[in-house]
Design a protein around this motif. Structure first.
Motif, mmCIF file in Angstrom:
data_model
loop_
_atom_site.group_PDB
_atom_site.id
_atom_site.type_symbol
_atom_site.label_atom_id
_atom_site.label_comp_id
_atom_site.label_asym_id
_atom_site.label_seq_id
_atom_site.Cartn_x
_atom_site.Cartn_y
_atom_site.Cartn_z
ATOM 1 N N PHE A 1 -6.009 -11.608 -4.529
ATOM 2 C CA PHE A 1 -5.382 -10.296 -4.706
ATOM 3 C C PHE A 1 -4.980 -10.083 -6.153
ATOM 4 C CE2 PHE A 1 -4.281 -10.037 -0.035
ATOM 5 C CZ PHE A 1 -5.221 -9.056 0.172
ATOM 6 N N TYR B 1 -3.264 -5.064 -14.895
ATOM 7 C CA TYR B 1 -1.930 -4.988 -15.493
ATOM 8 C C TYR B 1 -1.811 -5.936 -16.676
ATOM 9 C CZ TYR B 1 0.182 -2.395 -11.625
ATOM 10 O OH TYR B 1 0.503 -1.445 -10.704
ATOM 11 N N ASN C 1 0.816 -1.208 0.000
ATOM 12 C CA ASN C 1 0.000 0.000 0.000
ATOM 13 C C ASN C 1 0.854 1.264 0.000
ATOM 14 O OD1 ASN C 1 -2.430 -1.289 -0.042
ATOM 15 N ND2 ASN C 1 -2.528 -1.499 2.192
ATOM 16 N N GLU D 1 2.108 -3.003 -6.649
ATOM 17 C CA GLU D 1 1.320 -4.225 -6.515
ATOM 18 C C GLU D 1 1.990 -5.400 -7.191
ATOM 19 O OE1 GLU D 1 -0.169 -1.563 -8.105
ATOM 20 O OE2 GLU D 1 -1.681 -0.802 -6.701
ATOM 21 N N VAL E 1 -11.276 -9.065 -0.684
ATOM 22 C CA VAL E 1 -11.195 -8.226 -1.871
ATOM 23 C C VAL E 1 -12.430 -7.330 -1.948
ATOM 24 C CG1 VAL E 1 -9.674 -9.725 -3.190
ATOM 25 C CG2 VAL E 1 -12.117 -10.073 -3.311
ATOM 26 N N SER F 1 -7.989 -8.991 -7.883
ATOM 27 C CA SER F 1 -8.501 -7.645 -7.614
ATOM 28 C C SER F 1 -7.471 -6.567 -7.947
ATOM 29 C CB SER F 1 -8.939 -7.527 -6.157
ATOM 30 O OG SER F 1 -7.829 -7.423 -5.319
ATOM 31 N N LEU F 2 -6.162 -6.867 -7.832
ATOM 32 C CA LEU F 2 -5.172 -5.805 -8.014
ATOM 33 C C LEU F 2 -4.411 -5.906 -9.335
ATOM 34 C CD1 LEU F 2 -3.568 -5.719 -4.453
ATOM 35 C CD2 LEU F 2 -5.139 -4.062 -5.424
ATOM 36 N N LEU F 3 -4.109 -7.125 -9.790
ATOM 37 C CA LEU F 3 -3.156 -7.267 -10.886
ATOM 38 C C LEU F 3 -3.789 -7.464 -12.246
ATOM 39 C CD1 LEU F 3 -0.182 -9.340 -9.526
ATOM 40 C CD2 LEU F 3 -0.593 -6.910 -9.484
#
Lengths: 418, 484
Positions: free
Chosen positions: B330, B338, A379, A384, B427, B333-335
C-alpha cells in the motif's frame, strides 16, 4: 626528557580520517549519519511540500469524526455513529481475535502433524508429509480463497435446515450449523446472570467472567503454594507428600462451584424463521480466514516440531530408558525440554507471521485493522498518509509485544550454559 | 567334566543342512506390513485412520476428476457434456477454461503476437543462470540447457516468433551449450548484461536505454582505474559519482538522441498489460536477484562494531519484519507520491519490485545473520591473523561459509517471496491467482467457475516452490564439506 619507548605521535593530518584505523570507523559513521539524515530530510521535505500542494495537513483529527460505516463483527459495541478511532479499535480487536484463535489451532495441529510425520506408521507418516508439502508450497492467498469458496459455494443456505425433512443437518450433536453465510455455534448462557461491570466507553465485562478468571488465578496461586510446601517437606524429610488431589481440587472446585452458581450452560443455535438464533453466528470470512491461516501455519509448525524432536540425540532417550524412566516421563522430562529449546525461536516467528498474514483478511472481506483503518476509513477520509502510518505502527507494536513476550518465555526454557 | 563328555560322544556331523526359508510372516510384504502398519494397537488405529482419510479424499474427488471436460466453450457447455456422458446429476471438472484461457494465466494481457518475447526471455534466463546455479555438475548443466534450448525454440516457433529473433535465441542457446561443455565461466558476461536485456525484451522500446544504463558503470570503472593510483577512496567516490551523475544527467537525453540517429526499437508493452505468471516471475526473479546482495549488506551491518551502522540496520530490519507485506505494498501504491518530488511517477511494477525486495532483504538479513553467528570465532580470528582487511576477510573466508550454512533459510525466503507475489492483486496488478481468475469469471461463459483455476495455478506454484526446495537440498549436499 621524553620516554624513548613511546613513539612521538605523528601530527594529525586530514588523510588520517580515512587511512588510520582509529578514526576510520568514526569517519564512516559520521558520513553515513549525514547521508541518512539528508535522505530523511529530503523525504520529509517532499512530503510537506506535496501535502501543501494538495492542501492537506498531517493531523489525526479525522480519527474523532463520525465513521458512518457498519462493521459486521464487533467485539465491543459499535454503531455507524461512532468515531473512526473506535472503528479502528474494533478492527484491531478483530485482528487479534483471528490471530489468537489461529495461533492456538495452528500450534495444536502443527504439533500433531509434526509428531505424526515421525511415526513408525508408514502410511500415516506419508500422508502427513503430503499435507506439509502441499500447504507449504502454495500461496496462503490460494488457501484463503479456496476455503472461502468452499464455505460460500458448497455449504447450504440457512433455510436448507428448515422443515421436517431438511436437506442439511447440523453437526456435533446438533450444536454447530455450517451455512453459506455464517457458521452458527453455541454460546455460553447463564440462568443466574450477575450483571456487568461498566468500564466506560460502552465496554462492559460480565461479573461472571471476572469471577471465574479470579477463581482460576487464585487456583494458580494456591497450586504454587502447595508445591512450595511439598518441596519444603521434601527438603526436610526426604519424602514428597502426595499433592495431586489438592492441586486438582484448588484448580477445579471453585470454578465448578461458580459455574453451578451462575447456571452456566451451552445454548445451541436453533433455526427461527430465516436465520439461526440463540447461538453465535460467526461470519464465514472469519471462519475461512482462521481455517486457512491454521492449515497453512500448521504445515510450517509441523516442520519446526519435527526438526526440534530430531535435534534431540537418540542417546538422550536411550539414557533415560537406561535410568528406568517410563516413556511418558522420558518425553516430559528429557526430550521435550531439550526439543523446546530448538522449537521455540522459530515458533515465535511463525506466530508473528500468522498475525501479520491475518491482514490477508482483505481477500475475504473480514473487517480487521486493515479493513477498518486501512480500508474504509482511509477511503472515506482520504488520509492515506496518516491511516497507513498509524496502521503500520500498530502492527509493529503487536509484533514487538509478541516477540518480547515469547522471548521471555524462551529465556525460561533455554538451556542454562555455564 | 566337559572333556569326559567330549570323549564319550562319538558323533560329528559332516554335512551341512540346506538353509531353510524364513517363516512366511518374517519376510516380504507381510513382514513389511506388520512392521510398518500394524506393529501395535496405536499403529493399527493410525493405519485405519490413514486409510479412512485416503478413502474419503478419493471418494469425494475422484468422480469429479474422472469426469473432467477439456473441450468446451463455456461452463454450461461443460455441464451439458458431463450430463450427456455420465448421466444426469453427475459432476465433473471443467478444465476447458484452462484450455481456453491458459494464455491469460501465463501472460496476462500481453499482446498475443508478442508471447514469444517473454518465452525467449525466460529461456535465455536459464542460460544466464547456468554459471551461477549449475556451475558444479556438467551433467546437470547439459540436461538443463539442452531441455531449455529445445523447449524455448519449440515454443518460440509455435508462438510465431520472427525469424531474426529465432536466430538470435538459437545463437545464444547454442553458445550456452558449447560454453557449458568447455568452460561455463565464459557465460558470465552474458549473466551480467542479462538483467538489462531481460527488461528490454519484456517491456520493449528502445535498446539505447539499457545500453546507456550499462555505459554508466563502465564510465565509473574507467574513472576508478584512472584515479586508483592517486587514492583508492577518492577513486571509489569518483566511480560512484560518475556513474550516478551520468545516469541522472546524461543517460536519458543520450538515449533519445541515439534513438533518433539509429532506431533500435521493438514494440513496447505497457506495464498494465503484464499479468499472470509472467508478472509473478518478473517480480519474483527481480526480487530474488536484488534482495540477496541487499540482505548480505544488512546482515554485515547488523554484525558491525560501529554503533550507528548497527542501530540503523536493526531499526530497518525490525521495522520491515514487524509490518505485513500488504501495508508495504500500500505504501508503494498510495504513499510513494507523497515522498517523492511532485510530478515523479514511476512504474507500479517497479515500485512493487522495490517494496518486495526491501521486504525480502530484511528476512534475508536475519537468515544470513544466523549463518554469520553460527560460524566459529576461530574463522574470524584466522582471517585477522592472515592480515586480511575487512572486505577481503568477508569475501574469502566469512561469507562463503556463512552463506553455505544459511542456504536452507535463504531458499525458504525465496519461496516465501515468490508465493507472496500473489499479493500484488491488492494494488491492482493482475496476479495469476485472484485477479486473473476474477477476470476470467467476469466473462459470462465462465461465471461460477472456482476450483479448476485454483487447481491449475496452485499446481504451477507447487511445482516451482517444490522444485526450489529440492534444489536447495541438492545444493546443501553438494556444498557439504565436513567429514561425517
Amino acid at each position: 626528557m621524553t620516554d624513548a619507548s613511546v613513539p612521538a605521535s605523528p601530527p594529525f593530518r586530514l588523510s588520517m580520517l580515512v587511512n588510520d584505523r582509529r578514526y576510520r570507523s568514526m569517519t564512516f559513521q559520521v558520513v553515513v549519519f549525514i547521508l541518512v539524515m539528508a535522505g530523511a530530510w529530503w523525504l520529509v521535505m517532499n512530503t510537506i511540500h506535496n501535502l501543501s500542494l494538495m492542501g492537506k495537513s498531517f493531523n489525526f483529527g479525522f480519527l474523532f469524526q463520525r465513521a458512518g460505516y457498519d462493521i459486521p463483527q464487533t467485539p465491543i459495541p459499535y454503531t455507524a455513529d461512532d468515531t473512526h478511532l473506535r472503528a479502528a479499535v474494533v478492527g484491531l480487536l478483530n485482528t487479534l481475535i483471528v490471530a489468537v484463535l489461529g495461533c492456538i489451532a495452528a500450534t495444536v495441529l502443527g504439533v500433531i502433524v509434526g509428531v505424526a510425520r515421525l511415526s513408525n506408521n508408514w502410511l500415516f507418516a506419508r500422508l502427513m508429509t503430503v499435507f506439509v508439502e502441499i500447504f507449504r508450497n502454495m500461496p496462503l492467498l490460494l488457501w484463503i480463497l479456496i476455503v472461502y469458496a468452499v464455505f460460500t459455494e458448497i455449504m447450504p443456505a440457512p433455510n436448507a435446515f428448515r422443515g421436517d425433512n431438511p436437506t442439511a443437518s447440523m453437526i456435533l450433536f446438533d450444536h454447530v450449523a455450517l451455512t453459506n453465510r455464517y457458521t452458527a455455534i453455541p454460546t455460553l448462557a447463564m440462568t443466574n446472570d450477575p450483571g456487568s461491570l461498566d468500564l466506560g466507553a460502552r465496554i462492559t465485562f460480565n461479573w461472571a467472567t471476572i469471577a471465574i478468571a479470579g477463581a482460576l488465578i487464585a487456583g494458580l496461586i494456591a497450586r504454587r503454594m502447595i508445591r512450595d510446601r511439598a518441596q519444603a517437606v521434601q527438603d526436610r524429610t526426604g519424602i514428597r507428600p502426595v499433592t495431586w488431589w489438592q492441586t486438582l481440587a484448588v484448580m477445579t472446585v471453585p470454578t465448578l462451584i461458580l459455574i453451578w452458581y451462575f447456571g452456566l450452560h451451552l445454548e445451541a443455535p436453533s433455526l427461527q424463521g430465516f436465520n439461526f438464533t440463540g447461538g453465535l453466528n460467526v461470519s464465514n470470512s472469519l471462519v475461512a480466514l482462521w481455517l486457512a491461516l491454521t492449515l497453512y501455519t500448521a504445515a510450517f509448525i509441523a516442520e519446526i516440531v519435527r526438526a526440534g524432536i530430531l535435534a534431540v540425540s537418540r542417546g538422550q532417550s536411550e539414557a533415560a530408558f537406561a535410568l528406568g524412566l517410563r516413556p511418558n516421563r522420558t518425553m516430559s522430562l528429557v526430550i521435550l525440554p531439550q526439543a523446546l529449546r530448538v522449537i521455540i525461536p522459530p515458533l515465535i516467528s511463525q506466530y508473528l507471521n500468522l498475525t501479520k498474514n491475518s491482514s490477508l483478511a482483505i481477500a475475504v472481506g473480514y473487517m480487521d485493522l486493515r479493513g477498518t483503518l486501512g480500508g474504509t476509513t482511509l477511503n472515506q477520509t482520504g488520509r492515506e498518509l496518516e491511516a497507513i502510518v498509524l496502521m503500520m505502527l500498530t502492527y509493529l507494536v503487536i509484533s514487538l509485544i509478541i516477540s518480547a513476550g515469547m522471548n521471555i518465555f524462551n529465556a525460561r526454557v533455554k538451556l542454562k550454559e555455564r | 567334566m566337559s572333556d569326559t563328555h567330549a570323549q564319550t560322544v562319538g558323533f560329528v556331523r559332516d554335512t551341512m543342512l540346506p538353509s531353510a526359508a524364513p517363516p512366511v510372516r518374517e519376510s516380504g510384504a507381510v513382514r513389511w506390513l506388520r512392521e510398518n502398519l500394524f506393529s501395535g494397537p496405536v499403529n493399527t488405529i493410525l493405519t485405519i485412520l490413514g486409510i479412512g482419510i485416503v478413502w474419503f479424499l478419493v471418494a469425494t474427488f475422484w468422480d469429479w476428476f474422472a469426469h473432467s471436460v477439456w473441450n468446451a466453450n463455456s461452463l454450461n457447455e461443460c455441464r451439458e457434456i458431463v450430463a450427456a456422458t455420465w448421466g444426469e446429476g453427475a459432476r465433473g471438472a471443467c478444465f476447458a477454461v484452462i484450455r481456453e484461457r491458459w494464455n491469460q494465466y501465463l501472460f496476462g494481457f500481453y499482446p498475443q503476437d508478442l508471447y514469444w518475447r517473454p518465452t525467449m526471455t525466460f529461456g535465455l534466463m536459464m542460460v544466464a543462470l547456468a554459471p551461477v546455479l549449475f556451475s558444479a555438475s556438467l551433467t546437470i548443466r547439459r540436461v538443463v540447457l539442452a531441455i531449455t534450448a529445445v523447449v524455448t525454440l519449440w515454443a518460440m516457433i509455435v508462438l510465431g516468433a520472427p525469424a531474426g529473433w529465432l536466430g538470435f535465441a538459437t545463437l545464444v542457446l547454442v553458445v550456452g551449450l558449447v560454453a557449458s561443455e568447455r568452460n561455463i565461466m565464459w557465460l558470465l558476461p552474458f549473466s551480467i548484461i542479462y538483467p538489462l536485456l531481460g527488461v528490454w525484451f519484456l517491456w520493449g522500446g528502445s535498446l539505447w536505454g539499457p545500453i546507456f544504463v550499462l555505459v554508466g558503470p563502465v564510465l565509473g570503472w574507467i574513472a576508478w582505474r584512472v584515479l586508483s593510483r592517486v587514492s583508492p577512496l577518492l577513486a571509489t567516490v569518483a566511480a560512484i559519482l560518475v556513474t550516478v551523475l551520468f545516469w541522472l544527467m546524461l543517460a536519458g537525453d543520450a538515449a533519445r538522441d541515439a534513438e533518433n540517429l539509429l532506431s533500435l526499437s521493438i514494440q513496447s508493452v505497457r506495464s498494465d498489460r503484464f499479468g499472470g505468471f509472467l508478472l509473478s516471475l518478473t517480480i519474483g526473479v527481480a526480487g530474488i536477484a536484488l534482495s540477496l546482495p541487499l540482505g548480505i549488506v544488512l546482515a554485515l551491518a547488523r554484525q558491525s562494531d560501529m554503533f550507528l551502522i548497527k542501530s540503523l540496520s536493526v531499526i530497518f530490519i525490525e521495522f520491515i519484519r514487524g509490518v505485513p507485506l500488504i501495508t508495504l505494498l500500500f505504501v508503494a501504491s498510495l504513499l510513494l507520491n507523497y515522498f517523492l518530488p511532485p510530478g515523479t511517477t514511476f512504474d507500479i511494477i517497479l515500485r512493487v519490485i522495490i517494496m518486495v525486495t526491501i521486504f525480502a532483504a530484511a528476512y534475508m538479513a536475519e537468515v544470513i545473520r544466523g549463518g554469520l553467528a553460527a560460524l566459529p570465532k576461530g574463522q574470524y580470528e584466522a582471517a585477522d591473523a592472515l592480515g586480511l582487511d575487512y572486505w577481503k576477510a568477508q569475501r574469502l573466508i566469512v561469507l562463503p561459509q556463512a552463506l553455505k550454512i544459511s542456504i536452507p533459510g535463504i531458499v525458504s525466503t525465496f519461496i516465501g517471496m515468490f508465493k507472496d507475489t500473489t499479493l500484488v492483486t491488492f494494488v491492482g496488478l493482475y496476479d495469476p491467482l485472484k485477479s486473473m481468475s476474477d477476470a476470467v469469471r467476469a466473462n459470462v461463459a465462465w461465471k461460477g467457475i472456482y476450483w479448476e483455476p485454483f487447481i491449475f495455478v496452485g499446481a504451477i506454484f507447487f511445482l516451482i516452490c517444490f522444485g526450489m526446495s529440492r534444489y536447495s537440498m541438492y545444493l546443501e549436499r553438494r556444498l557439504q564439506r565436513d567429514h561425517r
